[in-house]
Design a protein around this motif. Structure first.
Motif, PDB file in Angstrom:
ATOM      1  N   ALA A   1       0.597  -1.062   0.170  1.00 44.93           N
ATOM      2  CA  ALA A   1       0.387  -0.450  -0.412  1.00 44.93           C
ATOM      3  C   ALA A   1       1.108   1.305   0.249  1.00 44.93           C
ATOM      4  N   PHE A   2       2.300   1.222  -0.116  1.00 45.48           N
ATOM      5  CA  PHE A   2       2.753   2.256  -0.041  1.00 45.48           C
ATOM      6  C   PHE A   2       4.169   2.404  -0.571  1.00 45.48           C
ATOM      7  N   GLU A   3       3.370   2.111  -1.581  1.00 41.65           N
ATOM      8  CA  GLU A   3       4.439   1.947  -2.954  1.00 41.65           C
ATOM      9  C   GLU A   3       3.452   3.410  -4.051  1.00 41.65           C
ATOM     10  N   PRO A   4       2.654   3.565  -4.214  1.00 45.08           N
ATOM     11  CA  PRO A   4       2.143   5.569  -4.271  1.00 45.08           C
ATOM     12  C   PRO A   4       3.575   6.234  -3.347  1.00 45.08           C
ATOM     13  N   GLY A   5       3.070   6.362  -2.144  1.00 46.78           N
ATOM     14  CA  GLY A   5       4.124   7.131  -1.134  1.00 46.78           C
ATOM     15  C   GLY A   5       5.506   6.809  -2.064  1.00 46.78           C
ATOM     16  N   ALA A   6       5.680   5.850  -2.347  1.00 52.26           N
ATOM     17  CA  ALA A   6       7.680   5.955  -2.716  1.00 52.26           C
ATOM     18  C   ALA A   6       7.539   5.712  -3.902  1.00 52.26           C
ATOM     19  N   ALA A   7       5.984   6.239  -4.673  1.00 51.11           N
ATOM     20  CA  ALA A   7       6.727   7.018  -5.945  1.00 51.11           C
ATOM     21  C   ALA A   7       7.215   8.381  -5.408  1.00 51.11           C
ATOM     22  N   ALA A   8       5.703   9.016  -4.747  1.00 51.85           N
ATOM     23  CA  ALA A   8       5.959  10.133  -4.715  1.00 51.85           C
ATOM     24  C   ALA A   8       7.439  11.035  -4.308  1.00 51.85           C
ATOM     25  N   PHE A   9       8.182   9.645  -3.117  1.00 50.56           N
ATOM     26  CA  PHE A   9       9.258  10.174  -2.693  1.00 50.56           C
ATOM     27  C   PHE A   9      10.575  10.600  -4.143  1.00 50.56           C
ATOM     28  N   PHE A  10      10.055   9.631  -4.686  1.00 53.15           N
ATOM     29  CA  PHE A  10      11.420   9.291  -5.802  1.00 53.15           C
ATOM     30  C   PHE A  10      11.054  10.266  -7.576  1.00 53.15           C
ATOM     31  N   GLY A  11       9.851  10.966  -6.939  1.00 50.72           N
ATOM     32  CA  GLY A  11       9.138  11.449  -8.262  1.00 50.72           C
ATOM     33  C   GLY A  11      10.199  12.714  -7.152  1.00 50.72           C
TER      34      GLY A  11
ATOM     35  N   LEU B   1      12.676  13.194  -5.587  1.00 49.64           N
ATOM     36  CA  LEU B   1      13.988  13.832  -5.669  1.00 49.64           C
ATOM     37  C   LEU B   1      14.527  13.268  -7.452  1.00 49.64           C
ATOM     38  N   TRP B   2      14.160  12.572  -8.140  1.00 50.75           N
ATOM     39  CA  TRP B   2      14.294  11.517  -9.716  1.00 50.75           C
ATOM     40  C   TRP B   2      13.799  13.921 -10.264  1.00 50.75           C
ATOM     41  N   LEU B   3      12.816  14.381 -10.560  1.00 48.98           N
ATOM     42  CA  LEU B   3      12.415  15.054 -11.140  1.00 48.98           C
ATOM     43  C   LEU B   3      11.199  15.697 -10.436  1.00 48.98           C
ATOM     44  N   GLY B   4      11.874  16.284  -9.746  1.00 53.28           N
ATOM     45  CA  GLY B   4      11.065  17.902  -7.907  1.00 53.28           C
ATOM     46  C   GLY B   4      10.086  17.916  -8.413  1.00 53.28           C
ATOM     47  N   GLU B   5       8.987  16.687  -8.906  1.00 50.82           N
ATOM     48  CA  GLU B   5       7.544  17.002  -8.565  1.00 50.82           C
ATOM     49  C   GLU B   5       7.554  16.867  -7.010  1.00 50.82           C
ATOM     50  N   ALA B   6       6.323  18.087  -6.445  1.00 51.03           N
ATOM     51  CA  ALA B   6       6.224  18.400  -4.975  1.00 51.03           C
ATOM     52  C   ALA B   6       4.727  18.337  -4.622  1.00 51.03           C
ATOM     53  N   MET B   7       4.297  18.391  -3.938  1.00 46.45           N
ATOM     54  CA  MET B   7       3.098  18.025  -3.202  1.00 46.45           C
ATOM     55  C   MET B   7       2.889  18.470  -1.760  1.00 46.45           C
ATOM     56  N   SER B   8       2.125  19.696  -1.921  1.00 44.60           N
ATOM     57  CA  SER B   8       1.975  20.210  -0.886  1.00 44.60           C
ATOM     58  C   SER B   8       0.783  19.752   0.493  1.00 44.60           C
ATOM     59  N   GLY B   9       0.275  20.005   0.791  1.00 42.17           N
ATOM     60  CA  GLY B   9       0.265  18.969   2.157  1.00 42.17           C
ATOM     61  C   GLY B   9      -1.515  19.231   1.918  1.00 42.17           C
ATOM     62  N   ARG B  10      -2.184  19.565   1.210  1.00 39.64           N
ATOM     63  CA  ARG B  10      -3.448  18.526   0.707  1.00 39.64           C
ATOM     64  C   ARG B  10      -3.026  17.625   0.081  1.00 39.64           C
ATOM     65  N   GLY B  11      -1.978  17.720  -0.182  1.00 36.33           N
ATOM     66  CA  GLY B  11      -1.731  16.606  -1.813  1.00 36.33           C
ATOM     67  C   GLY B  11      -1.331  15.457  -0.563  1.00 36.33           C
ATOM     68  N   TRP B  12      -1.238  15.722   0.837  1.00 36.98           N
ATOM     69  CA  TRP B  12       0.100  14.442   0.736  1.00 36.98           C
ATOM     70  C   TRP B  12      -1.217  14.115   1.970  1.00 36.98           C
ATOM     71  N   LEU B  13      -2.503  15.006   2.492  1.00 38.08           N
ATOM     72  CA  LEU B  13      -3.666  14.491   2.912  1.00 38.08           C
ATOM     73  C   LEU B  13      -4.432  13.620   1.954  1.00 38.08           C
ATOM     74  N   GLY B  14      -4.721  13.880   0.786  1.00 40.23           N
ATOM     75  CA  GLY B  14      -4.727  13.082  -0.146  1.00 40.23           C
ATOM     76  C   GLY B  14      -4.398  11.909  -0.480  1.00 40.23           C
ATOM     77  N   ALA B  15      -3.205  11.559  -0.117  1.00 38.26           N
ATOM     78  CA  ALA B  15      -1.999  10.742  -0.486  1.00 38.26           C
ATOM     79  C   ALA B  15      -2.207   9.871   1.234  1.00 38.26           C
ATOM     80  N   ALA B  16      -2.406  10.395   1.894  1.00 37.76           N
ATOM     81  CA  ALA B  16      -2.530   9.224   3.375  1.00 37.76           C
ATOM     82  C   ALA B  16      -3.719   8.896   2.758  1.00 37.76           C
ATOM     83  N   LEU B  17      -5.036   9.611   2.733  1.00 38.08           N
ATOM     84  CA  LEU B  17      -6.395   8.758   2.920  1.00 38.08           C
ATOM     85  C   LEU B  17      -6.005   7.550   1.627  1.00 38.08           C
ATOM     86  N   LEU B  18      -5.485   7.909   0.386  1.00 39.31           N
ATOM     87  CA  LEU B  18      -5.290   6.715   0.033  1.00 39.31           C
ATOM     88  C   LEU B  18      -5.166   5.670   0.395  1.00 39.31           C
ATOM     89  N   ILE B  19      -3.616   6.454   0.883  1.00 43.56           N
ATOM     90  CA  ILE B  19      -2.757   4.484   1.338  1.00 43.56           C
ATOM     91  C   ILE B  19      -3.923   3.805   2.579  1.00 43.56           C
TER      92      ILE B  19
END
Length: 301
Positions: free
Chosen positions: A250-260, A262-280
């Protein structure tokens, strides 16, 4: 170190590697079409897994052929969506495939348990938060969602096919080879130039030069993310419970966000991480105390 702990650590490594595939493929979409990315990745993996393919029984090859056809469209939708949206957003939407299996049960007349209803509510709330953070729902998100439904259908199909498998890695090698073959056929029919020889020569020179420049990316996707990680996943799942594996996956998308990031400079705000936590959370709840699926989870991400 105990065997269960070694299994858990192996699956954690699997998820971390899976998380890198989203930014790795996203990076390639700027140069290659989705079908080229699928073809090269799975062709490399097919070469490495060919010993299992040659030793596979006819029934395993037939199962792998059917599964590979479905898996090809899983990746076609996923990578097409990656080209149009961020890698972390694509990863979280793709992760919803764990909810597709119980929804398919509803179509078969089985009403979902309360935990599945709760998981769906959390997942929908998470998607709303992600869209609030990253902009309105777009075509790339729709393609990623179609990919998630395809992955869910693939897992459901794989559950039945792999129970009858003689050698699981034989089935896996057959389906990976089928994905590569489908991508090659799709490429020749729909993308490769059919005009003058000059146009064709220019196209293939461009592809050759691009492949030479990006061979480390494809080697990583084919060797590490597809061929090698399947063996490690099978080893880890044999030493862990279904619930432990479900929580880790279930934590695979979180890993993808972390490497996204580091790799591409993609970042999420607090709302994005809230949505990620709800999805996980929805993914974990949907899988907790569910039936064991050690075979069905053996799908390269």
């Amino acid at each position: 170190m105990t065997q269960p702990l070694r299994g858990i650590l192996a699956l954690v490594l699997v998820v971390l590697v899976w998380g890198t595939t989203f930014p790795a493929m996203k990076d390639l979409t700027a140069t290659f079409s989705p079908v080229w990315i699928i073809l090269v990745r799975f062709a490399v993996a097919t070469l490495l897994l060919s010993p299992f393919l040659w030793r596979a029984r006819r029934a395993d090859l037939a199962a792998g052929l059917l599964l590979g056809l479905v898996l090809f469209f899983c990746y076609l939708f996923q990578v097409e969506g990656l080209a149009l949206t961020s890698s972390n957003r694509n990863a979280f939407i793709t992760g919803l495939n764990v909810l597709v299996v119980p929804l398919l049960g509803v179509l078969g007349g089985r009403w979902p348990e309360r935990r599945i209803v709760l998981a769906l509510v959390l997942a929908l709330a998470g998607l709303a938060a992600l869209c609030w953070d990253g902009g309105a729902w777009g075509r790339g998100d729709t393609l990623a969602l179609l990919g998630a439904f395809c992955f869910g259908a693939y897992v459901k199909l794989m559950e039945s096919r792999t129970r009858r498998a003689h050698r699981l890695l034989g089935v896996t090698a057959a389906q990976i080879a089928t994905v590569a073959a489908c991508a090659a056929l799709w490429l020749l029919v729909g993308e490769a130039p059919h005009g003058t020889s000059a146009e064709a020569a220019l196209y293939w020179r461009h592809i050759g030069a691009s492949l030479a420049g990006y061979w480390p990316n494809f080697a990583y996707l084919g060797v590490v993310c597809t061929a090698a990680i399947i063996s490690l996943q099978a080893w880890g799942q044999a030493r862990t419970s279904a619930n432990e594996a479900a929580v880790i996956y279930a934590f695979e998308p979180g890993a993808a966000a972390f490497f996204g990031f580091l790799w591409l400079g993609e970042a999420m705000s607090g709302r994005g991480w809230l949505g990620a936590a709800l999805l996980i959370s929805g993914m974990i709840i949907s899988q907790w105390n569910s039936e064991g699926r050690p075979a069905a989870a053996l799908a390269p991400e």
